[in-house]
Every structure is written in C-alpha cells, then in structure tokens.
Enzyme design. Sequence first.
Site, PDB file in Angstrom:
ATOM      1  N   HIS A 215      37.996  -6.459 -57.626  1.00  0.00           N
ATOM      2  CA  HIS A 215      39.383  -6.636 -58.057  1.00  0.00           C
ATOM      3  C   HIS A 215      40.331  -6.827 -56.870  1.00  0.00           C
ATOM      4  O   HIS A 215      41.527  -6.956 -57.074  1.00  0.00           O
ATOM      5  CB  HIS A 215      39.803  -5.399 -58.854  1.00  0.00           C
TER       6      HIS A 215
ATOM      7  N   ASP B 183      38.368  -8.560 -64.330  1.00  0.00           N
ATOM      8  CA  ASP B 183      38.747  -8.611 -62.919  1.00  0.00           C
ATOM      9  C   ASP B 183      38.057  -9.724 -62.144  1.00  0.00           C
ATOM     10  O   ASP B 183      37.401 -10.595 -62.735  1.00  0.00           O
ATOM     11  CB  ASP B 183      38.448  -7.260 -62.259  1.00  0.00           C
TER      12      ASP B 183
ATOM     13  N   ASP C 183      35.322 -10.099 -60.397  1.00  0.00           N
ATOM     14  CA  ASP C 183      33.896 -10.394 -60.587  1.00  0.00           C
ATOM     15  C   ASP C 183      33.418 -10.114 -62.008  1.00  0.00           C
ATOM     16  O   ASP C 183      32.207 -10.137 -62.271  1.00  0.00           O
ATOM     17  CB  ASP C 183      33.043  -9.624 -59.575  1.00  0.00           C
TER      18      ASP C 183
ATOM     19  N   ASP D 200      33.446  -7.413 -63.992  1.00  0.00           N
ATOM     20  CA  ASP D 200      32.822  -6.184 -64.500  1.00  0.00           C
ATOM     21  C   ASP D 200      33.827  -5.191 -65.069  1.00  0.00           C
ATOM     22  O   ASP D 200      33.450  -4.257 -65.758  1.00  0.00           O
ATOM     23  CB  ASP D 200      31.905  -5.529 -63.443  1.00  0.00           C
ATOM     24  N   ARG D 201      35.113  -5.387 -64.783  1.00  0.00           N
ATOM     25  CA  ARG D 201      36.110  -4.449 -65.327  1.00  0.00           C
ATOM     26  C   ARG D 201      36.765  -5.032 -66.576  1.00  0.00           C
ATOM     27  O   ARG D 201      36.752  -6.249 -66.784  1.00  0.00           O
ATOM     28  CB  ARG D 201      37.200  -4.186 -64.295  1.00  0.00           C
TER      29      ARG D 201
ATOM     30  N   LYS E  49      28.689  -2.500 -64.876  1.00  0.00           N
ATOM     31  CA  LYS E  49      29.686  -2.467 -65.928  1.00  0.00           C
ATOM     32  C   LYS E  49      29.987  -3.913 -66.319  1.00  0.00           C
ATOM     33  O   LYS E  49      29.718  -4.838 -65.550  1.00  0.00           O
ATOM     34  CB  LYS E  49      30.923  -1.707 -65.482  1.00  0.00           C
TER      35      LYS E  49
HETATM   36  C1  G16 Z   1      33.640   0.075 -57.895  1.00  0.00           C
HETATM   37  C2  G16 Z   1      32.448   0.662 -58.539  1.00  0.00           C
HETATM   38  C3  G16 Z   1      32.875   1.507 -59.713  1.00  0.00           C
HETATM   39  C4  G16 Z   1      33.849   2.542 -59.272  1.00  0.00           C
HETATM   40  C5  G16 Z   1      34.970   1.915 -58.538  1.00  0.00           C
HETATM   41  C6  G16 Z   1      35.762   3.026 -57.930  1.00  0.00           C
HETATM   42  O1  G16 Z   1      34.263  -0.776 -58.804  1.00  0.00           O
HETATM   43  O2  G16 Z   1      31.591  -0.354 -58.987  1.00  0.00           O
HETATM   44  O3  G16 Z   1      31.759   2.064 -60.281  1.00  0.00           O
HETATM   45  O4  G16 Z   1      34.395   3.221 -60.356  1.00  0.00           O
HETATM   46  O5  G16 Z   1      34.483   1.100 -57.517  1.00  0.00           O
HETATM   47  O6  G16 Z   1      36.622   2.548 -57.037  1.00  0.00           O
HETATM   48  P1  G16 Z   1      37.329   3.528 -56.052  1.00  0.00           P
HETATM   49  O7  G16 Z   1      36.297   4.127 -55.154  1.00  0.00           O
HETATM   50  O8  G16 Z   1      38.305   2.605 -55.398  1.00  0.00           O
HETATM   51  O9  G16 Z   1      38.019   4.559 -56.917  1.00  0.00           O
HETATM   52  P2  G16 Z   1      34.432  -2.326 -58.502  1.00  0.00           P
HETATM   53  O10 G16 Z   1      34.946  -2.911 -59.777  1.00  0.00           O
HETATM   54  O11 G16 Z   1      35.431  -2.332 -57.372  1.00  0.00           O
HETATM   55  O12 G16 Z   1      33.081  -2.808 -58.096  1.00  0.00           O
END
Ligand code: G16
Length: 543
Positions: free
Chosen positions: A114, A277, A279, A281-282, A376
């Site tokens: 994101h 987001d 990629d 996954d969110r 996710k």
């Molecule tokens: C990544 C991980 C998620 C996690 C998030 C937490 O998300 O894949 O499992 O919840 O980071 O982010 P932070 O450490 O900033 O709170 P993503 O979507 O950035 O890959």
Amino acid sequence: MKVQTITTTPFSGQKPGTSGLRKKVNVFQQARYLENFVQAIFDSLDNFQGKTLVVGGDGRYYNQQAIQIILKMAAANGFGKVMVGQNGILSTPAASAIIRKYQAFGGIILSASHNPGGPEGDFGIKYNISNGGPAPEKVTEAIYEHTQTMGEYRIADLPSIDLSQLGAFTQETFVVEVIDAVSDYAELMETLFDFDRIKELFQSGFAMRFDAMHAVTGPYAKTILENKLGAPVGTVMNGIPLEDFGQGHPDPNLTYAHELVEIMFGDNAPEFGAASDGDGDRNMILGNHFFVTPSDSLAILAANAHLSPGYKDGLAGIARSMPTSKAADLVAEKAGIGCYETPTGWKFFGNLLDAGKATLCGEESFGTGSSHVREKDGLWAVLFWLDILAARQQSVAGIVRSHWATYGRNYYSRHDYEGVDSHAASALMDNLKHQFEKLVGKLFGNYEVEFCDDFSYTDPVDNSLSSNQGIRVGFTDGSRIVFRLSGTGTEGATLRIYLESFESETAKQDLDAQIVLAELIQIANEIAGIQKYTGREKPTVIT
Ligand code: G16
C-alpha cells in the site's frame, strides 16, 4: 547460456520487515542492491534445481526492470522455469494461487503493498514458499544472514524478455512462461462463491463501486465484477494500473481512499463500496454511509461463511492478529471452533492454514483471507461480501447491526503516527516496557489495568517462538490498548495505537467509535507520553 559470477559486498540494512524488504526505489536502484537480495534468497533455498519459480509484482515503478534481473538470476542459479504474469503483473493473492495451482517451488513478489510508488516512491521484494505464503521467519532470517556475508551473485546472459506477450520463451533448458495474470485467479473465485446469485443481485439494480486505486486489482476487478458478474461498466473506478498509482497512496482506508469514501458518504451513494491496495491483498468494505471495520468484517464473514459454496461445511477455526479486535473470537466461541491470536504479519497464519486449524484469517490492517490461498486477498473479501449481500438481501449496515445485536459490538480504532523519529519511537516503547509493574492495578477513571505485557507467540504447529510483538495493556472490563511499531514503513517509524472496548447493549452500539473510545485514547496518551516523545499533537491517520 553464459553465466557470470559477479563479485559483490554485503549491503547493510537488508533486513526484511513484516512483509519482505521495502525501501525507496532509489535504494533498490543502487548497483548490486537488488541482485544481492535475490542471490541471498536463492542461497537460503535448497533443492530447487530445475524447478519452477513464480514471479510477478504490483506493476509499480521499477517492476519491469527488476523482473528482467530476477529472470536472468533465476536461470543462472538453476531454476528450470519461471512463470511470470503478463507485463510482469500479478496481484499478491493471485501469485499465491498460481504457486499453489502449479505446485511451484516458490515465488518472488515485487511490491511495497500500500506504500506509494513512482521514482520517488517505494519498492519491495519478498519470497513466498511452496504453500503460496510469505516465507516464515526462519527463512527470512536465513535470507538476512546471507545478505550479511555474501561475496558474489550469479546472473545469466539472457536477452530481455517481452513480458507483454503470452507464451513461452526457451533458452537451452530454461523456460520463461508469460501467463495470463487474471484467469487462474478468477477461476478459483468461481469455486468459492455463488456467481449466479451475485449476477442476479446486479441484474436487480444493486449498485456498487470498486476502487482499484490505479493499482494491481483493476484488471482482476473488471474481469470478475464487470465481465463475469455483469456489474455495469464503470463499477470499477481507477481501474488502470499505473506505475505511480496516479500519484496516489494505494492504501484502502478512510484517509487514502477518499474518492470512494466521498461517493459512499455522498448523495445517491450506492449500496456497496470497496477498495483494494497496491498489490491487491488488502480490502476496505463500505455500505451506504457506513464503514465496516476490518475486525468486524472478519467476524461477519466468519458468522456468514456457511452461506457461500466454498465454506458451506463450516470453518475449522479462525485466526486473527493480536491487535485485531476480538469480534471474531465471539463468533468462534459461539460456533465452537478454534480461535488463534498471532503476531502481526500474514506469515504467521501459514502454519495454521496448512495444518487445517484455521479456515479464515484476518487483520485489523484491512487484511482478510482464507485457506484458498496463503496471502490475504482483497477481491476475495469483496466477493465474499457480495455473496452474503446476495444471500441475505439486506444492506451492509443492516448485516453489521444485526451481527452486533447477536454478538455485541467491539468498538475499535487505530491511531497511526507516521514518519516519527525512529529513536523517539523506540524510546517511547522502552519507556512503556519499564512501566509494566507500576501500571498493573492502576485506576484511570473507570478503567483499571489488569495486565501489561509484550506479546509473544509460540506457534502451535512448529513451536517456534516470536517475541516483542507489541505491548498490550488490558483492563478489567476487557478493554485493551495495544502499542506497536509498524514493520512496513520506509521513512522513520510509524507508531500504531490500537484501541478496543466491548459493548453488549444494543441501544449503545450505534455510537461514534472515537467518542466511545475517547477515555482510552486519553489513557494511551498519558501512559505512553505520545506528545512528549513524538512531538505530535494528533495522529496522522485514524481508522
Ligand atoms: C503487511 C503484512 C500484514 C500486516 C501488515 C502490518 O501488510 O502482510 O500481514 O498486517 O503488513 O503492517 P504494519 O507492520 O505496518 O502494521 P502489507 O499489505 O503491507 O503486505
């Protein structure tokens, strides 16, 4: 095929965070930086000679160049085949689905999720193992060890490959197959949800908007929502992936997905709104003038899962990250199924999913997913909601309110302080840790502290221990405050404060979360000295 062995020296700071290595683009563009990390990944793997690697990214700036380097290095290191998404693009959940479907050895995903993109933005890389999920900590630790000691990397003398054309390119025994990024994923979704029922919903005039935020989900959403499910053209907004995400911040929350938020909270708002987001996954879920917290979304999907074909036999269990609200626990308790609390990071769900202990997983950070892949999955969550809306014929707000009436409401909010000085952020956390004993039993207005700890987790499958995963302050009425430093930022530190309090009375369930949580917010400021350490008057983002 000529293979060159190039002498190199370790780079400092190549430690993967919550989700792989994320840095500014210009850091990755330094000579040998990406090559070192890719070689460190390969050096930490065994027995992959002749096997298949999946490679794709979210299409951000530097994606294409990075992929050409990875293809040459995969060939030089002995992979037999690389499957790469057309134009180098694969959403993170699609990459996971493809690793699993084709039983690949693993995959490399290029994404900073994101975080903003473009030449001034962020870039990232992570390795996923053969179950399709992010490498567990023992693998990321091994990768890091290699980055610290390596002296050379291997790269083959291959021509650049045209990633815009589907098909196979063969060089001696090495094959690059450029695959359709969307079709395998769309096929998987059709096995999980009742597409006919959703089609009828759209035929009946049901209106939704999906904001792809100029990121990777545009082509997936157009194919599935507009072409397969018959949603009107224009349902998908910002659907063309751009290298800089249209200069936006592709993070589907109330702050950064403001274009969608304005539509959903404006006149003539459609019934359903969602965003994904960078990629893919969110996800963020919205109803007409209504925001569904990610924690509630997980609980509601779990409570209604039996309505969808892919989950009609019920769930094995539910897993959530520690800072995620306990709404899902209440669903698990009522259903008599397992419930797991893991540290933040999707990688911690992998073992639970593989062992068949959990079917649904979720995180407060707008992440929800299931055993269908090991990441996710943003669009999956949107389709799940659509399927439930079609089955229940109720509004989003109606479904959420009836959920609260049954289970109670976990009021929840996260306050983020972004770009804080790293030393100040660590000092704040250290100061909190020194107060544990003093805090237990202390009264703050109506709240009495019951416990304080630094969360640690023993994986129930492999018994591995993960410590220092966030500070929890629990109160006697079940309310909580959690303090954590983000593992995904690339500038300074991001301090996250998670606030939760439970309300069982239906008459008190429709209040503004910030108002209900105001006293806890105050307590968080007081015990952590947020203003003193960060110099900030208020959070950067509130969700
Ligand atoms: C990544 C991980 C998620 C996690 C998030 C937490 O998300 O894949 O499992 O919840 O980071 O982010 P932070 O450490 O900033 O709170 P993503 O979507 O950035 O890959």
